[in-house]
Write a protein that holds these residues in place. Structure first.
Motif, PDB file in Angstrom:
ATOM      1  N   THR A 182       0.824  -1.210   0.000  1.00  0.00           N
ATOM      2  CA  THR A 182       0.000   0.000   0.000  1.00  0.00           C
ATOM      3  C   THR A 182       0.854   1.255   0.000  1.00  0.00           C
ATOM      4  OG1 THR A 182      -1.760  -1.167   1.185  1.00  0.00           O
ATOM      5  CG2 THR A 182      -1.807   1.229   1.238  1.00  0.00           C
ATOM      6  N   SER A 211     -14.763   7.088  -1.721  1.00  0.00           N
ATOM      7  CA  SER A 211     -14.692   5.625  -1.829  1.00  0.00           C
ATOM      8  C   SER A 211     -14.336   4.969  -0.510  1.00  0.00           C
ATOM      9  CB  SER A 211     -13.668   5.222  -2.896  1.00  0.00           C
ATOM     10  OG  SER A 211     -12.363   5.662  -2.532  1.00  0.00           O
ATOM     11  N   THR A 212     -13.739   5.727   0.421  1.00  0.00           N
ATOM     12  CA  THR A 212     -13.437   5.157   1.734  1.00  0.00           C
ATOM     13  C   THR A 212     -14.693   4.934   2.564  1.00  0.00           C
ATOM     14  OG1 THR A 212     -13.114   7.377   2.671  1.00  0.00           O
ATOM     15  CG2 THR A 212     -11.180   6.269   1.758  1.00  0.00           C
ATOM     16  N   THR A 229      -8.227  -2.184  -0.650  1.00  0.00           N
ATOM     17  CA  THR A 229      -9.155  -1.518   0.281  1.00  0.00           C
ATOM     18  C   THR A 229      -8.468  -0.428   1.098  1.00  0.00           C
ATOM     19  OG1 THR A 229      -8.740  -3.213   1.973  1.00  0.00           O
ATOM     20  CG2 THR A 229     -10.567  -3.594   0.440  1.00  0.00           C
ATOM     21  N   SER A 230      -7.166  -0.533   1.288  1.00  0.00           N
ATOM     22  CA  SER A 230      -6.434   0.459   2.081  1.00  0.00           C
ATOM     23  C   SER A 230      -5.906   1.619   1.250  1.00  0.00           C
ATOM     24  CB  SER A 230      -5.252  -0.207   2.810  1.00  0.00           C
ATOM     25  OG  SER A 230      -5.679  -1.269   3.622  1.00  0.00           O
ATOM     26  N   PRO A 240      -7.263   3.969  -0.942  1.00  0.00           N
ATOM     27  CA  PRO A 240      -7.857   5.312  -1.044  1.00  0.00           C
ATOM     28  C   PRO A 240      -7.413   6.266   0.060  1.00  0.00           C
ATOM     29  CG  PRO A 240      -9.509   3.653  -1.514  1.00  0.00           C
ATOM     30  CD  PRO A 240      -8.298   2.921  -1.039  1.00  0.00           C
ATOM     31  N   PHE A 241      -7.567   5.862   1.306  1.00  0.00           N
ATOM     32  CA  PHE A 241      -7.186   6.748   2.396  1.00  0.00           C
ATOM     33  C   PHE A 241      -5.671   6.916   2.465  1.00  0.00           C
ATOM     34  CE2 PHE A 241      -7.079   8.365   6.770  1.00  0.00           C
ATOM     35  CZ  PHE A 241      -8.123   9.260   6.714  1.00  0.00           C
ATOM     36  N   TRP A 267      -4.665   9.586  -0.020  1.00  0.00           N
ATOM     37  CA  TRP A 267      -5.014  10.915   0.488  1.00  0.00           C
ATOM     38  C   TRP A 267      -4.020  11.377   1.548  1.00  0.00           C
ATOM     39  CZ3 TRP A 267      -8.586  14.540  -0.872  1.00  0.00           C
ATOM     40  CH2 TRP A 267      -8.829  15.554   0.047  1.00  0.00           C
ATOM     41  N   GLN A 304      -4.717  -1.192  10.888  1.00  0.00           N
ATOM     42  CA  GLN A 304      -6.045  -1.450  10.310  1.00  0.00           C
ATOM     43  C   GLN A 304      -6.182  -2.901   9.866  1.00  0.00           C
ATOM     44  OE1 GLN A 304      -6.846   0.641   6.651  1.00  0.00           O
ATOM     45  NE2 GLN A 304      -9.052   0.630   6.993  1.00  0.00           N
TER      46      GLN A 304
END
Length: 302
Positions: free
Chosen positions: A108, A137-138, A172-173, A175-176, A179, A229
């Protein structure tokens, strides 16, 4: 006989009313004292809300007959820790959790850095729209897409695969992470890269040699965020990994709940404490990087 001299103010002069000074004792004034009390009461409630479960875990793991309520006058023992510290119960699930979390964090961070660099350095037409799409999307719950994802995994026969699970957990990880990485990358001045560009360095050399070393605290923040997470993720490994020897500790904790409703509370508390220790150790090791700011002292433009 005492004479009193009264001086009248000059015509047109502003009259300033002198009020008695308010003596401040400590750090708060009497007027702000209720606010100070309410703030500390709110903080105390938060501390109690987090401390009460931890106290139950500690006492429950050391009590021989642990239940939903722990009697302080009972028999204390380390047998719960001895019972769970076996390769099948503790060490193998912790190893699986580390492989999944570390692999997801590494992949990631690499992908997020490559995606965040053009968003931070280049002016694109749809950059703001793309960033908002990443943020929105998150908010999509992972449970809403697990059924089609499982069908996709079953179609390509990649269920029960650690590599495929790491790829999906990284997706899944991302997008955030993108950012966060973009915001950290914006803090690195572009002027520090101009000298490298003058010498003929490309964007990848500039990213690897200048930007990433200067934003090391940001990399640590993103890595820890993704690692923690995925360390506590239950649903994705539970659906995509069927073999018990491949399941992480977040899934194997189910072994303390029997099918008849009985729960081994003492072993569950001991397992939970041991399951939390790696995260506490990770925060302790990287606390300096988390607390440090960006260091541009060594960056010289020549």
């Amino acid at each position: 006989m005492t004479a009193t001299l009264t001086v009248a103010p000059a015509p047109g002069a502003a009259v300033v009313e002198q009020r008695p000074r308010r003596h401040v004792l400590g750090i708060t004034s009497p007027r702000k004292l209720p606010t100070w009390i309410l703030a500390h009461l709110a903080l105390l409630l938060v501390v109690v809300a987090f401390l009460a479960p931890m106290l139950w875990l500690i006492f429950g793991s050391l009590h021989a007959d642990s239940a939903l309520t722990v009697e302080l006058g009972g028999r204390w023992t380390l047998g719960n820790f001895v019972a769970v510290m076996t390769p099948e119960t503790l060490w193998l699930p912790l190893l699986n959790s580390f492989l999944l979390s570390a692999g997801t964090a590494l992949l990631t961070v690499v992908c997020a850095a490559l995606a965040a660099y053009p968003l931070s350095r280049y002016s694109m037409r749809f950059r703001r729209t793309f960033l908002y799409t990443i943020v929105f999307s998150t908010g999509l719950p992972i449970t809403a897409v697990m059924v089609p994802v499982y069908v996709l995994f079953a179609t390509f026969a990649i269920t029960d695969s650690r590599v495929a699970t790491i790829l999906f957990m990284s997706a899944t990880s991302l997008p955030f992470a993108i950012w966060m990485m973009k915001n950290f990358m914006d803090g690195v001045p572009v002027s520090l890269e101009e000298a490298a560009w003058t010498d003929g360095a490309g964007w990848f050399d500039s990213l690897r040699g200048i930007v990433l070393p200067l934003m090391a605290p940001g990399l640590a923040v993103v890595s820890i965020f993704v690692f923690v997470q995925q360390w506590g993720d239950f649903f994705i490994p539970f659906v995509l990994l069927q073999s018990p020897e491949k399941q992480p500790a977040s899934v194997s904790i189910y072994t303390f709940f029997s099918s008849y409703g009985a729960v081994a509370y003492g072993q569950l508390a001991a397992f939970s404490i041991l399951y939390t220790l790696p995260i506490i150790a990770l925060y302790g090791v990287l606390s300096k990087a988390l607390g440090g700011g960006f260091s541009f002292a060594g960056g010289l433009k020549g």
